[in-house]
Design an enzyme around this catalytic site. Structure first.
Site, PDB file in Angstrom:
ATOM      1  N   CYS A 185       0.493   4.557   6.858  1.00 18.21           N
ATOM      2  CA  CYS A 185      -0.080   4.167   8.603  1.00 18.21           C
ATOM      3  C   CYS A 185       0.642   3.851   9.547  1.00 18.21           C
ATOM      4  CB  CYS A 185      -0.867   3.599   8.722  1.00 18.21           C
ATOM      5  SG  CYS A 185      -2.758   4.069   7.062  1.00 18.21           S
ATOM      6  N   CYS A 228       0.754  -0.485  10.293  1.00 19.06           N
ATOM      7  CA  CYS A 228      -0.226  -1.635   9.443  1.00 19.06           C
ATOM      8  C   CYS A 228       0.598  -1.716   8.644  1.00 19.06           C
ATOM      9  CB  CYS A 228      -0.883  -0.610   7.784  1.00 19.06           C
ATOM     10  SG  CYS A 228      -1.692  -1.426   7.350  1.00 19.06           S
ATOM     11  N   CYS A 272       1.111  -1.523  -0.382  1.00 20.20           N
ATOM     12  CA  CYS A 272       0.078   0.310  -0.057  1.00 20.20           C
ATOM     13  C   CYS A 272       1.203   1.118  -0.346  1.00 20.20           C
ATOM     14  CB  CYS A 272      -0.867  -0.192   1.247  1.00 20.20           C
ATOM     15  SG  CYS A 272      -2.027   1.327   0.998  1.00 20.20           S
ATOM     16  N   ARG A 330     -18.330  -2.355  17.231  1.00 24.40           N
ATOM     17  CA  ARG A 330     -18.200  -3.569  16.572  1.00 24.40           C
ATOM     18  C   ARG A 330     -16.468  -3.604  17.230  1.00 24.40           C
ATOM     19  NH1 ARG A 330     -21.359  -4.906  12.246  1.00 24.40           N
ATOM     20  NH2 ARG A 330     -22.382  -3.425  11.405  1.00 24.40           N
ATOM     21  N   CYS A 358     -19.083   3.037   8.165  1.00 30.38           N
ATOM     22  CA  CYS A 358     -18.694   2.482   9.084  1.00 30.38           C
ATOM     23  C   CYS A 358     -17.264   3.442   9.090  1.00 30.38           C
ATOM     24  CB  CYS A 358     -17.531   0.912   8.496  1.00 30.38           C
ATOM     25  SG  CYS A 358     -17.453  -0.112  10.151  1.00 30.38           S
ATOM     26  N   CYS A 364     -20.078  -4.423   3.050  1.00 29.20           N
ATOM     27  CA  CYS A 364     -19.069  -3.859   3.829  1.00 29.20           C
ATOM     28  C   CYS A 364     -17.337  -3.803   2.813  1.00 29.20           C
ATOM     29  CB  CYS A 364     -18.690  -3.867   5.056  1.00 29.20           C
ATOM     30  SG  CYS A 364     -17.247  -2.590   5.801  1.00 29.20           S
ATOM     31  N   CYS A 379     -17.201  -8.287   5.075  1.00 30.73           N
ATOM     32  CA  CYS A 379     -16.473  -7.489   4.923  1.00 30.73           C
ATOM     33  C   CYS A 379     -15.091  -7.586   4.305  1.00 30.73           C
ATOM     34  CB  CYS A 379     -15.614  -6.451   6.264  1.00 30.73           C
ATOM     35  SG  CYS A 379     -14.687  -5.024   6.235  1.00 30.73           S
TER      36      CYS A 379
HETATM   37  N1  SAM Z   1      -6.395   0.805   3.101  1.00 30.59           N
HETATM   38  C1  SAM Z   1      -8.099   0.847   3.902  1.00 30.59           C
HETATM   39  C2  SAM Z   1      -7.661   2.117   4.439  1.00 30.59           C
HETATM   40  O1  SAM Z   1      -7.599   2.600   5.496  1.00 30.59           O
HETATM   41  O2  SAM Z   1      -8.852   2.545   4.904  1.00 30.59           O
HETATM   42  C3  SAM Z   1      -8.714  -0.728   4.193  1.00 30.59           C
HETATM   43  C4  SAM Z   1      -7.750  -1.585   5.196  1.00 30.59           C
HETATM   44  S1  SAM Z   1      -7.275  -0.732   6.891  1.00 30.59           S
HETATM   45  C5  SAM Z   1      -6.423  -2.633   7.327  1.00 30.59           C
HETATM   46  C6  SAM Z   1      -8.294  -0.771   7.580  1.00 30.59           C
HETATM   47  C7  SAM Z   1      -9.002  -0.454   9.404  1.00 30.59           C
HETATM   48  O3  SAM Z   1      -7.741  -1.077   9.482  1.00 30.59           O
HETATM   49  C8  SAM Z   1      -7.931   0.677   9.854  1.00 30.59           C
HETATM   50  O4  SAM Z   1      -8.324   1.799   9.164  1.00 30.59           O
HETATM   51  C9  SAM Z   1      -7.489   0.363  10.903  1.00 30.59           C
HETATM   52  O5  SAM Z   1      -8.401   0.987  11.487  1.00 30.59           O
HETATM   53  C10 SAM Z   1      -7.585  -1.044  11.260  1.00 30.59           C
HETATM   54  N2  SAM Z   1      -6.277  -1.615  11.400  1.00 30.59           N
HETATM   55  C11 SAM Z   1      -5.331  -1.766  10.033  1.00 30.59           C
HETATM   56  N3  SAM Z   1      -3.668  -2.440  11.134  1.00 30.59           N
HETATM   57  C12 SAM Z   1      -4.478  -2.368  12.051  1.00 30.59           C
HETATM   58  C13 SAM Z   1      -3.638  -3.254  13.640  1.00 30.59           C
HETATM   59  N4  SAM Z   1      -2.500  -3.156  13.287  1.00 30.59           N
HETATM   60  N5  SAM Z   1      -3.910  -3.064  15.138  1.00 30.59           N
HETATM   61  C14 SAM Z   1      -5.270  -2.592  15.332  1.00 30.59           C
HETATM   62  N6  SAM Z   1      -6.257  -2.367  13.670  1.00 30.59           N
HETATM   63  C15 SAM Z   1      -5.483  -1.983  12.841  1.00 30.59           C
HETATM   64  C1  DTB Z   2     -12.039  -1.990  11.199  1.00 29.48           C
HETATM   65  O1  DTB Z   2     -11.653  -1.236  11.780  1.00 29.48           O
HETATM   66  N1  DTB Z   2     -11.102  -3.013  11.628  1.00 29.48           N
HETATM   67  C2  DTB Z   2     -11.198  -4.408  10.694  1.00 29.48           C
HETATM   68  C3  DTB Z   2     -11.665  -3.526   9.315  1.00 29.48           C
HETATM   69  N2  DTB Z   2     -12.129  -2.068   9.905  1.00 29.48           N
HETATM   70  C4  DTB Z   2     -11.182  -3.268   8.430  1.00 29.48           C
HETATM   71  C5  DTB Z   2      -9.796  -4.521  10.045  1.00 29.48           C
HETATM   72  C6  DTB Z   2      -8.872  -5.222  11.020  1.00 29.48           C
HETATM   73  C7  DTB Z   2      -7.399  -5.142  10.742  1.00 29.48           C
HETATM   74  C8  DTB Z   2      -6.398  -5.663  11.519  1.00 29.48           C
HETATM   75  C9  DTB Z   2      -4.762  -5.672  10.964  1.00 29.48           C
HETATM   76  C10 DTB Z   2      -5.141  -7.145   9.999  1.00 29.48           C
HETATM   77  O2  DTB Z   2      -5.678  -8.168   9.859  1.00 29.48           O
HETATM   78  O3  DTB Z   2      -3.972  -6.545   9.488  1.00 29.48           O
HETATM   79 FE1  SF4 Z   3      -2.779   1.494   3.400  1.00 28.95          FE
HETATM   80 FE2  SF4 Z   3      -2.778   0.001   6.032  1.00 28.95          FE
HETATM   81 FE3  SF4 Z   3      -3.079   3.090   5.669  1.00 28.95          FE
HETATM   82 FE4  SF4 Z   3      -5.280   0.731   4.501  1.00 28.95          FE
HETATM   83  S1  SF4 Z   3      -4.582   1.014   6.600  1.00 28.95           S
HETATM   84  S2  SF4 Z   3      -4.073   2.815   4.113  1.00 28.95           S
HETATM   85  S3  SF4 Z   3      -4.086  -0.882   3.920  1.00 28.95           S
HETATM   86  S4  SF4 Z   3      -1.372   0.737   5.073  1.00 28.95           S
END
Ligand code: SAM
Ligand code: DTB
Ligand code: SF4
Length: 328
Positions: free
Chosen positions: A57, A60, A53, A266, A188, A128, A97
């Site tokens: 973030c 992530c 990506c 959630r 959401c 979703c 989702c």
């Molecule tokens: N790329 C898209 C975005 O950022 O909107 C969708 C995928 S992103 C993985 C969805 C959400 O997962 C993020 O906004 C964040 O709140 C949550 N998330 C991602 N990595 C996480 C982590 N290591 N621990 C907890 N929540 C996480």
């Molecule tokens: C959200 O707030 N939590 C979910 C969903 N929206 C898409 C994603 C959680 C991702 C947790 C980290 C991972 O498994 O990579």
């Molecule tokens: Fe990309 Fe992860 Fe950020 Fe979503 S949360 S925009 S997948 S870096």
């Protein structure tokens, strides 16, 4: 009961600071008025496009900027997504989702995305998607396909956001949320606890959600899953006190319920690291939904067996997907 969008930070702080039992009592009272208190929905998440990506973030695993060892993959085939959704339905999920590690979708991917929405919806599942920032046209196409919810998190308070990500702004997030709100798709939107933020930031985060022009219909609250070689995951190794304690986590979800009475709250990522007792308190306060399955997107999750055992001990029931189809 009136739904308020004019909450002040002082009012939200006052809720947070209530005696724990009073806070829980108030959250439960509101929860019971608007939701079925013994029912918790199970959602399944699928990563339809993993890794690589363009955003940075700090929490992530999927950012191309963090060397987390995650293997990047292309957008999944529509048939493979439908197969996964069918399995999720058989395993008892009511909601499916689909998440993509994108800054925003490319127009060339939209036909496949639209087809995923239509076909998963046709299985009787609530749909979703979370694909990053959307244009008006993309939001319109998802709405036309019948998408139920679009997930787009603000993650933190506005003032903490620059510690979380620098490749986009809070306002970028708010703009996509406005596009979704202006379509027929439900919003959401939630965030992550335990990224080193203070209680004042958690108050600022809830304040930002509860003062949107409309409350999000769905609010995912994640507990950070610390990932090695991400900036925030590594920071926490050195400052373990940044991890939010369970009582503070429960206070956060309870406060969210009081200020956003109708939202589906959630309990999302991070349940693997939570005790059964803390989860039970979250259900008692207000939580309507969990993600079940082996992994949320790329990390670990509480196992389906463990969840079933916990629901059994608590007498919590799951609305079945079949019931949703016949009700439709
Ligand atoms: N790329 C898209 C975005 O950022 O909107 C969708 C995928 S992103 C993985 C969805 C959400 O997962 C993020 O906004 C964040 O709140 C949550 N998330 C991602 N990595 C996480 C982590 N290591 N621990 C907890 N929540 C996480
Ligand atoms: C959200 O707030 N939590 C979910 C969903 N929206 C898409 C994603 C959680 C991702 C947790 C980290 C991972 O498994 O990579
Ligand atoms: Fe990309 Fe992860 Fe950020 Fe979503 S949360 S925009 S997948 S870096």
């Amino acid at each position: 009961m009136t739904i308020r969008n004019d909450w002040t930070r002082q009012e939200i702080a006052a809720l947070f600071e209530m005696p724990f039992n009073d806070l829980l009592w108030e959250a439960q009272t509101i929860h019971c008025r608007h939701h079925d208190r013994n029912t918790v929905q199970r959602s399944t998440l699928l990563s339809i496009k993993t890794g690589g990506c363009a955003e940075n973030c700090g929490y992530c695993s999927q950012s191309a900027g963090h060397d987390t060892g995650l293997k990047a993959s292309k957008l999944m085939d529509v048939d493979a997504v439908v197969t996964a959704a069918t399995e999720a339905r058989s395993a008892g999920s009511q909601r499916f989702c689909m998440g993509a590690a994108w800054r925003s979708p490319k127009d060339r991917d939209m036909n496949a995305i639209v087809s995923m929405v239509r076909r998963v919806k046709a299985l009787g599942l609530e749909t979703c998607m979370t694909l990053g920032m959307l244009s008006d046209d993309q939001a319109g196409r998802l709405a036309e396909a019948g998408l139920d919810y679009y997930n787009h998190n603000i993650d933190s308070s506005p003032e903490y956001y620059a510690n979380v990500v620098t490749t986009r702004t809070y306002d970028d997030r708010l703009e996509t949320l406005e596009r979704v709100r202006n379509s027929s798709i439900s919003v959401c939107c939630g965030g992550i606890m335990g990224m080193g933020e203070s209680r004042a930031d958690r108050i600022g985060f809830l304040h930002a959600l509860a003062t949107l022009p409309e409350h999000p219909q769905s609010v995912p609250i994640n507990q950070l899953v610390p990932i090695a070689r991400t900036p925030i995951g590594d920071m926490l190794k050195n400052t373990p006190l940044a991890v939010v304690d369970e009582i503070e986590f429960v206070r956060t979800v309870a406060t969210a319920r009081i200020i956003m009475p109708e939202a589906m709250i959630r309990l999302s990522a991070g349940r693997e690291g939570m005790t059964d007792t803390a989860q039970a308190l979250c259900f008692l306060a207000c939580v309507n939904s969990i993600f079940s399955g082996d992994k949320p997107l790329t990390t670990g999750n509480a196992s389906a067996d463990k969840d079933a055992a916990l629901f059994d001990r608590l007498g919590i029931v799951v609305p079945s997907a079949q019931k949703q189809i016949s009700a439709a």
